[in-house]
Enzyme design. Structure first.
Site, mmCIF file in Angstrom:
data_model
loop_
_atom_site.group_PDB
_atom_site.id
_atom_site.type_symbol
_atom_site.label_atom_id
_atom_site.label_comp_id
_atom_site.label_asym_id
_atom_site.label_seq_id
_atom_site.Cartn_x
_atom_site.Cartn_y
_atom_site.Cartn_z
ATOM 1 N N HIS A 36 -5.373 7.341 -2.639
ATOM 2 C CA HIS A 36 -4.141 7.204 -3.428
ATOM 3 C C HIS A 36 -3.501 8.546 -3.748
ATOM 4 C CE1 HIS A 36 -4.376 2.833 -4.468
ATOM 5 N NE2 HIS A 36 -5.584 3.030 -3.997
ATOM 6 N N ASP A 76 2.294 14.710 -6.112
ATOM 7 C CA ASP A 76 2.011 13.315 -6.462
ATOM 8 C C ASP A 76 1.847 12.525 -5.168
ATOM 9 O OD1 ASP A 76 1.816 11.060 -8.154
ATOM 10 O OD2 ASP A 76 3.512 11.724 -9.372
HETATM 11 C C1 GDG Z 1 -2.064 7.450 -8.667
HETATM 12 C C2 GDG Z 1 -1.445 8.608 -7.867
HETATM 13 C C3 GDG Z 1 0.073 6.974 -6.751
HETATM 14 C C4 GDG Z 1 2.201 4.460 -17.069
HETATM 15 N N1 GDG Z 1 2.233 4.432 -18.403
HETATM 16 C C5 GDG Z 1 2.213 3.126 -18.763
HETATM 17 C C6 GDG Z 1 2.188 2.349 -17.602
HETATM 18 N N2 GDG Z 1 2.161 3.198 -16.573
HETATM 19 C C7 GDG Z 1 2.119 2.765 -15.169
HETATM 20 C C8 GDG Z 1 3.403 3.075 -14.443
HETATM 21 C C9 GDG Z 1 2.918 3.107 -13.003
HETATM 22 C C10 GDG Z 1 1.490 3.651 -13.132
HETATM 23 O O1 GDG Z 1 1.100 3.464 -14.494
HETATM 24 C C11 GDG Z 1 1.434 5.129 -12.814
HETATM 25 O O2 GDG Z 1 1.498 5.271 -11.435
HETATM 26 P P1 GDG Z 1 1.965 6.619 -10.737
HETATM 27 O O3 GDG Z 1 2.105 6.354 -9.292
HETATM 28 O O4 GDG Z 1 3.241 7.078 -11.376
HETATM 29 O O5 GDG Z 1 0.858 7.720 -11.053
HETATM 30 P P2 GDG Z 1 -0.776 7.814 -11.145
HETATM 31 O O6 GDG Z 1 -1.292 7.130 -12.342
HETATM 32 O O7 GDG Z 1 -1.065 9.274 -11.085
HETATM 33 O O8 GDG Z 1 -1.335 7.059 -9.829
HETATM 34 C C12 GDG Z 1 0.001 8.287 -7.535
HETATM 35 C C13 GDG Z 1 -0.693 5.874 -7.462
HETATM 36 O O9 GDG Z 1 -2.028 6.282 -7.774
HETATM 37 C C14 GDG Z 1 -0.762 4.600 -6.605
HETATM 38 O O10 GDG Z 1 -1.312 4.822 -5.352
HETATM 39 O O11 GDG Z 1 1.434 6.605 -6.641
HETATM 40 O O12 GDG Z 1 0.556 9.332 -6.763
HETATM 41 O O13 GDG Z 1 -1.534 9.829 -8.615
HETATM 42 O O14 GDG Z 1 2.822 1.817 -12.472
HETATM 43 O O15 GDG Z 1 4.345 2.081 -14.732
HETATM 44 N N3 GDG Z 1 2.188 0.998 -17.600
HETATM 45 C C15 GDG Z 1 2.220 0.383 -18.812
HETATM 46 N N4 GDG Z 1 2.232 1.085 -19.979
HETATM 47 C C16 GDG Z 1 2.239 2.438 -20.016
HETATM 48 O O16 GDG Z 1 2.275 3.047 -21.090
HETATM 49 N N5 GDG Z 1 2.221 -0.970 -18.855
#
Ligand code: GDG
Length: 486
Positions: free
Chosen positions: A166, A382
């Site tokens: 990921h 990212d």
């Molecule tokens: C890793 C990789 C890759 C965040 N705060 C809340 C919340 N979130 C959700 C967001 C989003 C997810 O969490 C975060 O996903 P990201 O992709 O932005 O980042 P990482 O956590 O670092 O994820 C990344 C991912 O894996 C998938 O392969 O894209 O690059 O680092 O969905 O919405 N959701 C809720 N409350 C929050 O306060 N409900």
């Protein structure tokens, strides 16, 4: 020897965490599936194939019996408090995470962390070997479990093994620092199919294999020789990109929900009806470029390049990995910057920046996306960044501007965003000004193209593509296809 697994599961997911949270609000705590993209993508496959999910339930030193929930069989693994410290907080998040994100902070190399990583990976591999039926498909996820594919192949040569990374995969020049690089590469190469977010990640991986072992690769394929010491036979592994996505239609439906639409209007009203509402949503992680974003915003307010009476920034920084030093450090830095900006530019009726170190339910997140005119995603590195995709999916009005770092996987796909290099503070400021001043016609043109892209590219399509490719390789058994291209 292949164990008698006639009664095992045909589809097994192996990930550090189980896709559940415990609801402790009632006297008899209940499990609830946590609403994540991965569960959404895999649940239909799990339900159709009596699938199992192996992972840690989130509390150290706890033995929990396997249980079924929403058509999935969950197999909790016990991890001790010591293992969480050494394998998870240590090797996974203070060695691999910074090394794989462009060494934004220096990775730490400790042999005791590595030993714990091997030990825990072996436990996951053994659990998968126990649960998988003969000829099953096992899909291993992410950097915490990079040794599992090879360990599992040695235990169960009959199963078909996929791995998805990921996070980014670094170039050889960075990866080569890792004292255990050979073991990590061998671990991953135990899979039949190794998936990455971007083509660059996959090509970095193949180059690491060539540089480290001196082997040749052909297109996506890598011929992996037998390893009598580990007990694996020769096979061909494929390494290629499968960019992950979101549950587009579920988010689209939420963004039309009248209660959520009303909440979005209420959020704007509570913020004093700013002309332009800017939003940032990130785990509080040094890779997300939150400091850079705040620096640019503070300078724009100081320069008068954005009108402080008209613009408000809401920054959600979800608590993350709080026991790790670097995460405590970034929290202090971000909160100092927030204090400075608000101290300098607020007056009794106006606050330029609202900062929340909290998690929110999904409905509230959707309302925030609906309320925001501009979304800032300024990661320094990212793998994908799902927030960028979620914002686009939650803009049924067709307006809104995504400011997106070039250093995200999402930048490969959402090419109509306003692209920025977050290290270039002047460029980042110019990107924000461009977003604030963009006319509605241009906003709609860009947003339409990005929304169209997401309709044909959701998380269900992502998992289907990965599993189809894995099964196609499996029926071919690899070596013959390698010979064909010789
Ligand atoms: C890793 C990789 C890759 C965040 N705060 C809340 C919340 N979130 C959700 C967001 C989003 C997810 O969490 C975060 O996903 P990201 O992709 O932005 O980042 P990482 O956590 O670092 O994820 C990344 C991912 O894996 C998938 O392969 O894209 O690059 O680092 O969905 O919405 N959701 C809720 N409350 C929050 O306060 N409900």
């Amino acid at each position: 020897m292949v164990p008698d697994t006639a009664s095992g599961c045909d589809f097994v997911v192996v990930a550090n965490r189980l896709p559940v949270d415990r609801d402790t609000s009632s006297p008899d705590p209940q499990w609830r599936t946590s609403p994540g993209g991965l569960v959404t993508a895999l649940q239909p496959v799990m339900q159709a194939q009596a699938g199992a999910w192996i992972g840690w339930a989130g509390t150290p030193d706890e033995d929990i019996d396997p249980f079924d929930i929403d058509g999935m069989h969950l197999v909790p693994l016990r991890l001790s408090a010591d293992e969480i410290e050494l394998y998870y907080e240590g090797f996974s998040n203070a060695t691999l995470w910074p090394l794989f994100h462009d060494v934004i902070v220096p990775p730490e190399f400790h042999r005791a962390w590595w030993d714990a990583y091997i030990r825990v990976n072996r436990r996951f591999a053994e659990a998968a070997a126990d649960v998988a039926a003969r000829g099953a498909t096992v899909w291993v996820h992410d950097y915490q479990l990079m040794l599992v594919p090879e360990m599992l192949r040695a235990l169960r040569p009959d199963v078909s093994i996929g791995f998805f990374n990921h996070i980014p995969f670094p170039p050889w020049e960075i990866f080569a620092q890792l004292p255990w690089r050979t073991r990590i590469l061998r671990g991953l190469l135990g899979a039949d199919l190794i998936g990455f977010q971007r083509p660059t990640d996959a090509s970095n991986f193949r180059r690491c294999v060539r540089m480290n072992f001196g082997w040749t690769t052909k297109a996506n394929a890598i011929r992996v020789p037998e390893d009598p010491e580990v007990g694996t036979a020769e096979h061909v592994a494929e390494a290629k990109a499968f960019p992950i996505s979101i549950d587009t239609s579920a988010l689209d439906a939420l963004s039309h929900d009248p209660a959520i639409v009303a909440r979005a209007a209420q959020i704007r009203a509570e913020l004093g009806d700013p002309e332009v509402l800017i939003l940032g949503v990130d785990r509080l992680d040094y890779t997300k470029g939150i400091r850079h974003r705040l620096k640019a915003y503070g300078e724009l307010l100081a320069d008068g390049l954005i009108d402080r009476e008209k613009v408000t920034l809401v920054q959600i920084a979800t608590p993350s990995r709080e026991r790790i030093d670097q995460y405590q450090h970034i929290r202090t830095e971000v909160e100092l910057a927030v204090g400075r900006i608000n101290g300098e530019f607020s007056d009794l009726g106006y606050q330029p920046l609202h900062y929340f170190h909290q998690s929110y339910p999904r409905d509230e997140m959707t309302a925030l996306y609906l309320a925001a005119d501009i979304m800032l995603v300024t990661s320094l590195r990212d793998g994908m960044n799902l927030v960028a995709k979620e914002y686009v999916a939650c803009r049924p009005s067709g307006t809104g501007v995504l400011v997106l770092s070039e250093f995200t996987g999402a930048a490969d796909q959402l090419t109509q965003a306003v692209m920025v290099n977050p290290h270039d503070i002047s460029g980042l400021k110019a990107g924000i000004v461009r977003a604030v001043t963009m006319d509605e016609k241009e906003q709609r043109r860009r947003m339409r193209a990005m929304r169209r892209k997401l309709q044909g590219d959701d998380v269900q399509t992502w998992s289907r593509r990965f599993l189809q490719d894995l099964h196609a390789l499996d029926s071919d058994k690899g070596i013959s296809s390698w010979e064909k291209t010789a």
